[in-house]
Design an enzyme around this catalytic site. Structure first.
Site, PDB file in Angstrom:
ATOM      1  N   HIS A 485       0.820  -1.217   0.000  1.00 26.52           N
ATOM      2  CA  HIS A 485       0.000   0.000   0.000  1.00 26.52           C
ATOM      3  C   HIS A 485       0.845   1.254   0.000  1.00 26.52           C
ATOM      4  O   HIS A 485       0.506   2.250  -0.616  1.00 26.52           O
ATOM      5  CB  HIS A 485      -0.918  -0.031   1.216  1.00 26.52           C
ATOM      6  CG  HIS A 485      -1.987  -1.061   1.062  1.00 26.52           C
ATOM      7  ND1 HIS A 485      -2.640  -1.626   2.104  1.00 26.52           N
ATOM      8  CD2 HIS A 485      -2.495  -1.612  -0.059  1.00 26.52           C
ATOM      9  CE1 HIS A 485      -3.514  -2.499   1.647  1.00 26.52           C
ATOM     10  NE2 HIS A 485      -3.444  -2.506   0.341  1.00 26.52           N
ATOM     11  N   ARG A 592     -14.100   9.529 -16.570  1.00 23.54           N
ATOM     12  CA  ARG A 592     -14.569   8.184 -16.186  1.00 23.54           C
ATOM     13  C   ARG A 592     -15.523   8.347 -15.010  1.00 23.54           C
ATOM     14  O   ARG A 592     -15.109   8.425 -13.857  1.00 23.54           O
ATOM     15  CB  ARG A 592     -13.389   7.316 -15.769  1.00 23.54           C
ATOM     16  CG  ARG A 592     -12.468   6.875 -16.904  1.00 23.54           C
ATOM     17  CD  ARG A 592     -11.343   6.020 -16.354  1.00 23.54           C
ATOM     18  NE  ARG A 592     -10.662   5.245 -17.372  1.00 23.54           N
ATOM     19  CZ  ARG A 592      -9.456   5.563 -17.864  1.00 23.54           C
ATOM     20  NH1 ARG A 592      -8.825   6.636 -17.451  1.00 23.54           N
ATOM     21  NH2 ARG A 592      -8.890   4.790 -18.775  1.00 23.54           N
ATOM     22  N   ARG A 628     -18.104  10.094 -20.144  1.00 25.85           N
ATOM     23  CA  ARG A 628     -18.509   8.723 -20.489  1.00 25.85           C
ATOM     24  C   ARG A 628     -19.556   8.234 -19.515  1.00 25.85           C
ATOM     25  O   ARG A 628     -19.435   8.442 -18.306  1.00 25.85           O
ATOM     26  CB  ARG A 628     -17.280   7.807 -20.443  1.00 25.85           C
ATOM     27  CG  ARG A 628     -17.586   6.391 -20.878  1.00 25.85           C
ATOM     28  CD  ARG A 628     -16.332   5.567 -20.970  1.00 25.85           C
ATOM     29  NE  ARG A 628     -15.790   5.245 -19.671  1.00 25.85           N
ATOM     30  CZ  ARG A 628     -14.653   4.575 -19.495  1.00 25.85           C
ATOM     31  NH1 ARG A 628     -13.947   4.183 -20.538  1.00 25.85           N
ATOM     32  NH2 ARG A 628     -14.227   4.301 -18.289  1.00 25.85           N
ATOM     33  N   GLU A 722     -13.735   0.052 -28.446  1.00 25.84           N
ATOM     34  CA  GLU A 722     -12.900  -0.772 -27.569  1.00 25.84           C
ATOM     35  C   GLU A 722     -13.252  -2.254 -27.683  1.00 25.84           C
ATOM     36  O   GLU A 722     -12.656  -3.090 -27.039  1.00 25.84           O
ATOM     37  CB  GLU A 722     -12.995  -0.296 -26.118  1.00 25.84           C
ATOM     38  CG  GLU A 722     -14.397  -0.134 -25.592  1.00 25.84           C
ATOM     39  CD  GLU A 722     -14.448   0.478 -24.191  1.00 25.84           C
ATOM     40  OE1 GLU A 722     -13.407   0.590 -23.532  1.00 25.84           O
ATOM     41  OE2 GLU A 722     -15.567   0.817 -23.760  1.00 25.84           O
ATOM     42  N   ASN A 745      -7.066   0.343 -24.189  1.00 27.13           N
ATOM     43  CA  ASN A 745      -6.854  -0.634 -23.095  1.00 27.13           C
ATOM     44  C   ASN A 745      -7.715  -1.868 -23.336  1.00 27.13           C
ATOM     45  O   ASN A 745      -7.253  -3.007 -23.306  1.00 27.13           O
ATOM     46  CB  ASN A 745      -7.226  -0.026 -21.735  1.00 27.13           C
ATOM     47  CG  ASN A 745      -6.495   1.267 -21.463  1.00 27.13           C
ATOM     48  OD1 ASN A 745      -5.436   1.500 -22.034  1.00 27.13           O
ATOM     49  ND2 ASN A 745      -7.054   2.110 -20.622  1.00 27.13           N
ATOM     50  N   ASP A 746      -8.997  -1.618 -23.557  1.00 23.90           N
ATOM     51  CA  ASP A 746      -9.880  -2.758 -23.792  1.00 23.90           C
ATOM     52  C   ASP A 746      -9.731  -3.313 -25.205  1.00 23.90           C
ATOM     53  O   ASP A 746      -9.813  -4.527 -25.408  1.00 23.90           O
ATOM     54  CB  ASP A 746     -11.338  -2.360 -23.520  1.00 23.90           C
ATOM     55  CG  ASP A 746     -11.652  -2.416 -22.034  1.00 23.90           C
ATOM     56  OD1 ASP A 746     -11.223  -3.400 -21.387  1.00 23.90           O
ATOM     57  OD2 ASP A 746     -12.286  -1.486 -21.519  1.00 23.90           O
ATOM     58  N   ARG A 756      -6.403  -7.571 -19.354  1.00 20.57           N
ATOM     59  CA  ARG A 756      -5.626  -6.370 -19.054  1.00 20.57           C
ATOM     60  C   ARG A 756      -5.160  -6.327 -17.614  1.00 20.57           C
ATOM     61  O   ARG A 756      -4.311  -5.537 -17.240  1.00 20.57           O
ATOM     62  CB  ARG A 756      -6.436  -5.107 -19.403  1.00 20.57           C
ATOM     63  CG  ARG A 756      -7.667  -4.934 -18.557  1.00 20.57           C
ATOM     64  CD  ARG A 756      -8.583  -3.864 -19.114  1.00 20.57           C
ATOM     65  NE  ARG A 756      -8.279  -2.542 -18.565  1.00 20.57           N
ATOM     66  CZ  ARG A 756      -8.988  -1.451 -18.821  1.00 20.57           C
ATOM     67  NH1 ARG A 756     -10.031  -1.507 -19.644  1.00 20.57           N
ATOM     68  NH2 ARG A 756      -8.671  -0.310 -18.299  1.00 20.57           N
ATOM     69  N   CYS A 793      -8.424   7.489 -26.221  1.00 21.20           N
ATOM     70  CA  CYS A 793      -8.433   7.827 -24.796  1.00 21.20           C
ATOM     71  C   CYS A 793      -7.852   6.702 -23.956  1.00 21.20           C
ATOM     72  O   CYS A 793      -7.777   6.802 -22.738  1.00 21.20           O
ATOM     73  CB  CYS A 793      -9.841   8.185 -24.325  1.00 21.20           C
ATOM     74  SG  CYS A 793     -11.016   6.849 -24.521  1.00 21.20           S
TER      75      CYS A 793
END
Ligand code: PEP
Ligand code: MG
Length: 863
Positions: A485, A592, A628, A722, A745-746, A756, A793
């Site tokens: 952490h 997001r 989004r 995506e 990413n996706d 991912r 993005c």
């Protein structure tokens, strides 16, 4: 035990409330501890006794009512007139026989007399098909009734031999006993842990939550160890790593449901496990360097693992030589010490609650998750019981708390699982916090020198949250891991950090000048003047490059031949919005929204949506924002939505598909979005769209909702590209969309079929794979047919090696982390579009992502 056995032979009740149970079966007595099943032997069903039956008849051990007859007819629970719940269970694991071999002779609810036949069974069949025929008679409500004597070894005859004498416990009224659950079900199942990292803190805390509210006790067993589901600390101490098979045991009226709920929780994949893997999509993953390179180290240099990149020079300051040592003996009564402890824990709980809230608001998801786990640890029954026991022995609240924690730390450090062992740091953290809340301290607020390189065995998150960050230039830890952490927080606050340096760190005296090259995984503890100079120069150079880039960051970016590329920011909170503006973002390319509401207990209302977006738009000083709609599911989980577990959530109800089951959530969000003023500043972006049918339906809904509030101004609606199908059908989508935004990413995950979130595939799951590039080209070509623009993005948009190729493929907007905006703008200005175009088309013919990377770096070397 022997004394009790003898006493039963001549037992004459000296206590009015004593009552006798007769043997319900004929056969030799088996002491409970010898029953070949730990669930019974350890008394999880309550105190009792075993019998190895020789005949297939079970009778009532006393007068009473049959409160439960197992569906599979292998067990009954009978409530005696005194209120004791007596379970008689034939054989071990006989639930598996599904009723075969058992014939019930009573019905649930029937009143019976001692000696009445309750179940007949085929002893031979059961003996052959179950692990053992040994049967158990247990007092299910042992909290209300105790066994005062029991039969000795030897033969017992059903309905004749005295088996147990029970007595109501002091202060427990029979009525109260009666009101407790009158059904004793058992359930068990094995679960192979699906969570990456195994049974670590977040899954353990969630499993505990899953069992809450059921009338059942659930226990988790692994490798000869066991822990009650309520104790997260106990669960961590099991050391059950990823892929481990644990056994769940449930006892109680709702045992089966409780076990199933816990199993479902443990089986599901880690969705957005911010605790251990918070930075996957937002910051670069830490990389182990130096130790793995095999490169010999220079003298006076220690190797470590990079937890947060960067380079720093400073004076070593030892941070953890200041253990708080509470007095052992209590000064007040045990009750007073207990109250002190409760008060301190309550104060820390409130403090942590506030930290979680503010961290969530800032969008610091990782940090919020960490402190949420600390709150769970604070109320852990294993810790609290151990501390209270010590207090009752006359120890002080502080001492008792510290000892209780330390005992668990020892357990955790014996676990051979790095991830779980790292949780010891969390325990140390709550240890210190509570001790401080008890008024114990020996850390006179430490005056840090400028450029302090803090060194500790391991930092706790609260150490870092209370730091004077302006004076700290780097962190170094002897232990810890890149997923600890403290490492997560160091990355979030942007301080270079090196972990796992080893005990040699402790040999470096306080005040030594050191060079921490976290990016290279090195700590130089006797640097020459030249080393120091070089490090300072490199730090300055990097800072200088950043500064130069910042100077022009407010201006629009265009390639040297005049092609404008909008460089926008990916944000999640209003603070991010401010950072984006400071760094010169031309717009917000992706908000997001799921991160904005991640730790809420209930879904936001339309008004709350509107208020949040309005305030973010307000912070953008006229810039537009692409917002989004909620992209919940798979790696992004929100607290207020408990979706049914899915076998393959990445391919399940995520993104826009969620509207299929919860259209209300999307409607509320769209209402909020449509209301933000001035109209035109907000554009809507739809995630996980697969084809134009979905888009057309959603556009229609947006129009209906706009009409509801009387809005006539159009709102721009874009589609995330995506999912491979969306890229391939981009021409159809572009017909109905105002713009396309590629989520690399996706898109990479789904094109290459590589999760991912899977650390082992991180290097291969590269968005510069030619297959992904071809899909990006399909998207830009498709959009061009309808004159629509395309942005990126996903993380690839902020990757300097990828930017020239994306520009070459026709992308005209790059939405990146706010702090990366100046660097990406500077890079764009150095590019020449025709060259980018040519090389991007060449890249489509290459065979691997590595080849594409190498080709790009050759033409456009990095700074
Ligand atoms: C993407 O998939 O590239 C993207 C931008 O969305 P997220 O990372 O939020 O899934
Ligand atoms: Mg995505």
């Amino acid at each position: 035990m022997r004394r009790a056995e003898e006493s039963l032979l001549n037992h004459s009740p000296e206590n009015q409330s004593d009552f006798v149970l007769l043997a319900p079966l004929t056969g030799p007595m088996v002491p409970l501890v010898e029953v070949p099943d730990p669930v019974f032997a350890d008394g999880m069903f309550g105190d009792g006794i075993g019998i190895d039956p020789l005949a297939g008849v079970m009778v009532a051990p006393c007068d009473g009512v049959i409160t439960h007859l197992a569906r599979t007819h292998h067990a009954v629970t009978l409530r005696t007139t005194q209120g004791a719940e007596i379970l008689v269970h034939i054989g071990i694991d006989t639930v598996e026989l599904a009723g075969k071999g058992f014939t019930p002779k009573v019905e649930q609810g029937a009143s019976v007399r001692a000696g009445d036949v309750l179940i007949e069974f085929d002893a031979d069949y059961v003996a052959q098909h179950a692990p053992s025929l040994v049967s158990v008679i247990a007092v299910a409500n042992s909290d209300a009734f105790e066994v005062v004597s029991r039969a000795g070894r030897g033969m017992l005859r059903a309905g004749e031999s005295q088996l147990l004498v029970l007595r109501g416990k002091d202060g427990v009224k029979a009525d109260a006993a009666r009101s407790t659950s009158n059904v004793t079900e058992e359930a068990r199942r094995s679960v192979t842990l699906g969570q990456s990292g195994g049974l670590h803190a977040r899954p353990a805390a969630r499993a505990r939550e899953a069992a809450r509210g059921f009338d059942a006790k659930v226990e988790v067993r692994f490798n000869g160890r066991k822990a009650p589901i309520e104790s997260v600390v106990g669960l961590l101490g099991l050391g059950a790593g990823e892929g481990a098979t644990v056994e769940l045991l449930g006892v109680g009226a709702q045992a089966a449901a409780a076990v199933e709920a816990v199993a479902a929780e443990l089986l599901r994949e880690a969705h957005g496990e911010v605790e251990e893997k918070p930075a996957r999509t937002r910051s670069p993953a830490p990389v182990a360097v130096a130790r793995d390179t095999g490169t010999p180290l220079d003298p006076n240099t220690l190797a470590g693992v990079c937890a947060s990149a960067g380079i720093a020079v400073g004076k070593l300051v030892r941070w953890d030589d200041n253990d708080i040592t509470p007095p052992e003996q209590a000064t007040g009564t045990s009750a007073a010490e207990s109250r002190l402890l409760d008060k301190a824990i309550a104060a820390i709980d409130a403090e942590l609650g506030e930290t979680v809230r503010t961290a969530s608001q800032r969008g610091a998801v990782g940090e919020a998750g960490i402190f949420a786990v600390h709150r769970v640890l604070l109320e852990d029954p294993t810790l609290l019981d151990a501390a209270r026991d010590l207090i009752s022995l006359g120890k002080s609240a502080g001492f008792a708390w510290r000892e209780a924690i330390r005992a668990q730390i020892v357990l955790l450090s014996n676990v051979e699982d790095a991830l779980l062992a790292e949780r010891a740091a969390d325990l140390r953290d709550i240890e210190k916090r509570v001790l401080r809340a008890l008024g114990l301290t020996n850390t006179a607020a430490r005056q840090l020198p400028d450029e302090a390189v803090l060194a500790a065995d391991e930092f706790t998150p609260s150490d870092l949250s209370s730091l004077d960050r302006t004076r700290v230039t780097a962190l170094v830890m002897a232990r810890g891991g890149a997923t600890s952490h403290a490492a997560i927080i160091a990355r979030q606050i942007g301080i270079p950090a090196l972990v796992a340096v080893g005990d040699a760190l402790h040999a470096i005296p306080d005040g030594t000048q050191v060079v921490v090259d976290a990016s290279a995984g090195r700590l130089e503890y006797a640097p020459t003047a030249l080393d120091v100079e070089r490090a300072r120069l490199e730090r300055q150079r990097l800072a200088g490059v950043r500064e130069v880039n910042r100077q022009t960051s407010q201006e629009a970016a265009a390639t040297s031949d005049g092609r404008t590329i909008e460089v926008a920011a990916n944000i999640a909170t209003i603070d991010d919005a401010k950072i984006a503006v400071e760094n010169g973002a031309d717009a917000v390319g992706l908000l997001r929204t799921e991160l904005l509401f991640i730790h809420r207990q209930s879904a936001p209302s339309a008004a709350e949506h509107e208020e949040s977006y309005q305030s973010i738009v307000g912070a953008l000083s006229g810039r537009t924002a692409i917002i989004r709609t909620l992209d919940v599911g798979a790696d992004k989980e929100v607290d207020y939505l408990t979706l049914p577990p899915e076998t393959n959530p990445a391919l399940g109800l995520r993104g826009i598909r969620l509207a299929q089951v919860r259209p209300d959530l999307l409607d509320d969000q769209l209402r909020g979005l449509l209301a933000v003023k001035p109209f035109g500043t907000v554009r809507i972006l739809l995630p996980m769209v697969t084809d134009s049918g979905e888009l057309v339906r959603l556009r229609k809904r947006i129009d209906e909702l706009a009409a509801e509030i009387g809005r006539t101004d159009p709102i721009q609606v874009g589609v995330m590209i995506e999912v491979p199908s969306a890229a391939l059908l981009a021409d159809q989508l572009a017909q109905h969309a105002d713009f396309l935004s590629i989520g690399t990413n996706d898109l990479t995950q789904y094109t290459l079929a590589m999760d991912r979130c899977q650390a082992d595939l991180a290097a291969q799951a590269d968005g510069l794979h030619p297959a992904v590039l071809r899909l990006i080209k399909a998207a830009t070509d498709g959009a061009a047919k309808h004159g629509k623009w395309v942005g990126v993005c996903g993380a690839l948009g902020g990757d300097p090696v990828a930017v020239p190729l994306l520009v070459g493929l026709g992308v005209t907007e790059l939405s990146v982390d706010p702090v990366s905006v100046p660097g990406i703008k500077a890079l764009v200005r150095k590019l020449d579009y025709p060259l980018c175009r040519q090389r991007a088309l060449d890249a489509l013919a290459l065979e691997s992502a590595q080849a594409v990377r190498a080709a790009s770096r050759e033409i456009w070397p990095l700074d």
